[in-house]
Design an enzyme around this catalytic site. Structure first.
Site, PDB file in Angstrom:
ATOM      1  N   THR A   1       0.864  -1.190   0.000  1.00  0.00           N
ATOM      2  CA  THR A   1       0.000   0.000   0.000  1.00  0.00           C
ATOM      3  C   THR A   1       0.899   1.238   0.000  1.00  0.00           C
ATOM      4  O   THR A   1       1.367   1.644  -1.055  1.00  0.00           O
ATOM      5  CB  THR A   1      -0.979  -0.004   1.197  1.00  0.00           C
ATOM      6  OG1 THR A   1      -0.256  -0.251   2.414  1.00  0.00           O
ATOM      7  CG2 THR A   1      -2.032  -1.081   1.017  1.00  0.00           C
TER       8      THR A   1
ATOM      9  N   LYS B   1       4.126  -6.801   4.089  1.00  0.00           N
ATOM     10  CA  LYS B   1       3.864  -5.405   3.784  1.00  0.00           C
ATOM     11  C   LYS B   1       3.505  -4.712   5.079  1.00  0.00           C
ATOM     12  O   LYS B   1       3.031  -5.327   6.034  1.00  0.00           O
ATOM     13  CB  LYS B   1       2.745  -5.245   2.755  1.00  0.00           C
ATOM     14  CG  LYS B   1       1.361  -5.732   3.160  1.00  0.00           C
ATOM     15  CD  LYS B   1       0.515  -4.814   4.014  1.00  0.00           C
ATOM     16  CE  LYS B   1       0.343  -3.457   3.371  1.00  0.00           C
ATOM     17  NZ  LYS B   1      -0.562  -2.612   4.269  1.00  0.00           N
TER      18      LYS B   1
ATOM     19  N   THR C   1      -1.117  -2.636  10.727  1.00  0.00           N
ATOM     20  CA  THR C   1      -1.533  -2.737   9.333  1.00  0.00           C
ATOM     21  C   THR C   1      -0.418  -3.376   8.574  1.00  0.00           C
ATOM     22  O   THR C   1       0.314  -2.770   7.833  1.00  0.00           O
ATOM     23  CB  THR C   1      -1.945  -1.419   8.679  1.00  0.00           C
ATOM     24  OG1 THR C   1      -2.793  -1.754   7.591  1.00  0.00           O
ATOM     25  CG2 THR C   1      -0.904  -0.613   8.104  1.00  0.00           C
TER      26      THR C   1
ATOM     27  N   GLU D   1       5.901   4.901   7.367  1.00  0.00           N
ATOM     28  CA  GLU D   1       5.538   6.021   6.496  1.00  0.00           C
ATOM     29  C   GLU D   1       6.369   7.263   6.815  1.00  0.00           C
ATOM     30  O   GLU D   1       6.339   7.785   7.926  1.00  0.00           O
ATOM     31  CB  GLU D   1       4.045   6.321   6.634  1.00  0.00           C
ATOM     32  CG  GLU D   1       3.197   5.232   6.005  1.00  0.00           C
ATOM     33  CD  GLU D   1       1.726   5.343   6.335  1.00  0.00           C
ATOM     34  OE1 GLU D   1       0.931   4.721   5.619  1.00  0.00           O
ATOM     35  OE2 GLU D   1       1.378   6.028   7.313  1.00  0.00           O
TER      36      GLU D   1
ATOM     37  N   ASN E   1      -0.392  10.814   5.705  1.00  0.00           N
ATOM     38  CA  ASN E   1      -1.649  10.430   6.344  1.00  0.00           C
ATOM     39  C   ASN E   1      -2.708  11.529   6.331  1.00  0.00           C
ATOM     40  O   ASN E   1      -3.878  11.254   6.557  1.00  0.00           O
ATOM     41  CB  ASN E   1      -1.364   9.950   7.768  1.00  0.00           C
ATOM     42  CG  ASN E   1      -0.803   8.547   7.770  1.00  0.00           C
ATOM     43  OD1 ASN E   1      -1.518   7.574   7.603  1.00  0.00           O
ATOM     44  ND2 ASN E   1       0.517   8.438   7.918  1.00  0.00           N
TER      45      ASN E   1
ATOM     46  N   THR F   1      -6.726  10.625  -0.838  1.00  0.00           N
ATOM     47  CA  THR F   1      -6.746  11.504  -2.003  1.00  0.00           C
ATOM     48  C   THR F   1      -5.394  11.584  -2.688  1.00  0.00           C
ATOM     49  O   THR F   1      -5.273  12.193  -3.723  1.00  0.00           O
ATOM     50  CB  THR F   1      -7.198  12.914  -1.607  1.00  0.00           C
ATOM     51  OG1 THR F   1      -6.321  13.408  -0.563  1.00  0.00           O
ATOM     52  CG2 THR F   1      -8.611  12.916  -1.105  1.00  0.00           C
TER      53      THR F   1
END
Length: 411
Positions: free
Chosen positions: A161, A187, A198, A284, A406, A411
């Site tokens: 992702t 992942k 996640t 991230e 985040n 979007t």
């Protein structure tokens, strides 16, 4: 006579890890249209019913695919295939989401000509959106056709992702004179917080091992690896680690009484630990991997609680990002991680540099400590001097980029 124990691990590490290296496995990843361009549907297939085990997220809003997979494994502890899609979590989708997960399982089983309960499914991505089932079903026809021993890289790509890279590990050892291989892909980048996050992990092996023994091993290893990482303190709805063992290596059945069990356990632990560390490093927006070692703890539980508290502290994470040797934040996190801690015996090290001894600061060179925090891997060590237990946790720094990613995830 030299009685020093060898420091060499009882296994070999593969330079080019492949989830299909263990005997009996094929894989593939394709683009079916859930994402705009990137691969978003993957499959692992075993040529025989494989002993299976899994661990799942502790989030109360557990996604429908996890419930379907638990049901599948619960029938006989065997799987022949595992399907994963990315870009859509199929979470918080109610009865329709559950029906979509079942339909994915049924269609995969039909395409492969196997019982439905020998198929596992999982999804990862945006929460609260229904799966585009027409695209999924079309993709299943494609991915089941192209699965091969060379499909390892496409599968590793299809499960991602917000990850910036694929995550792979592989080891092998000799058991009963047979070569036993263990391989894994994973992942995970955000919402990484024990217990499970996640993140998805897939491990294959050709070892002969009973499903119950495999499940017990996975539980133990998860506590030492995947449950010792954190990125942002959020616990996802979809996380899972699944293991499939084909048994095609031909060794005698493995269990803790087997004389070479420690070899297998060490190799299995290596694969899971490496995947966990790669997930933590790819948090991230992260620029550094943080490794926190706690030694001299009165119990293993205390060691784990403190290690996770320190590596999960937003203040520690931002200090590492800024290369600010603010050891007070480390002690603060250790203190709320275990309120019964005796502060007067705690030592803290940044890499090789002692910054605290007996709970009070010592003289050190500030620039040298800051340089430790600029390394790609930042090592923080706490010695509690209160026992013999130790634990290690992994995380990453907290950066401006994490907020940017985040703030606009959908979007």
């Amino acid at each position: 006579m030299n009685t020093q124990l060898s420091i060499q691990p009882p296994f070999e590490v593969a330079e080019d890890p492949k989830i299909t290296s263990p005997l009996g496995f094929t894989a593939a990843g394709v683009h079916c249209g859930i994402k705009r361009k990137r691969k978003d549907l993957g499959i692992i297939i075993c040529s025989v019913p494989a002993a299976a085990a899994a661990v799942y997220t502790t989030n109360a809003f557990q996604a429908p695919p996890l419930k379907v997979t638990q049901e599948s494994i619960g029938v006989e502890g065997k799987l022949r295939a595992f399907v994963v899609n990315s870009g859509n979590a199929n979470a918080c989708t109610g009865q329709r989401g559950l029906q979509d997960a079942y339909q994915t399982r049924e269609e995969t089983a039909s395409l492969l000509g196997i019982p439905a309960h020998q198929v596992g499914v999982v999804s990862t991505g945006v929460i609260g959106e229904y799966l585009p089932m027409e695209k999924m079903l079309s993709g299943l026809k494609q991915v089941t056709k192209v699965a091969s021993a060379d499909g390892d890289s496409s599968f590793a790509e299809a499960i991602l992702t917000t990850d910036t890279c694929t995550k792979k590990a592989e080891a092998q050892c000799e058991i009963d004179g047979k070569t036993v291989k263990i391989a894994g892909v994973a992942k995970g980048s955000g919402m990484i917080e024990p217990n499970m996050a996640t993140m998805l992990g897939f491990v294959t092996t050709d070892a002969v091992i009973d499903p119950n023994q495999l499940q017990s091993l996975l539980w133990q290893t998860t506590d030492e690896t995947f449950n010792m990482i954190t990125v942002d303190g959020d616990c996802s709805t979809n996380d899972m680690v699944v293991v499939m063992a084909s048994g095609l290596a031909g060794n005698q059945p493995l269990n803790p009484q087997h004389p070479e069990w420690p070899k297998f356990r060490a190799a299995f632990g290596y694969v899971c630990r490496e995947l966990a560390k790669q997930i933590a490093r790819d948090g991230e927006g992260a620029t550094r991997l943080i490794e926190v070692k706690v030694e001299g703890a009165p119990t293993l539980e205390v060691a784990r609680k403190i290690a996770k508290a320190v590596v999960g502290s937003s203040l520690v994470k931002t200090a590492v990002f800024g290369a600010d040797a603010n050891w007070g934040r480390i002690l603060c996190a250790a203190g709320y991680g275990e309120p019964m801690l005796f502060p007067d015996t705690v030592d803290v090290y940044l890499g090789p540099i002692a910054v605290v001894k007996g709970g009070v600061p010592v003289v050190y060179e500030e620039e040298a400590a800051s340089e430790v925090l600029r390394q790609e891997k930042v090592e923080i060590r706490l010695h509690l001097n209160q026992g013999e237990h130790a634990a290690t946790a992994w995380g990453c720094d907290l950066t401006y980029e994490y907020v940017k990613i985040n703030a606009s995830y959908r979007t």
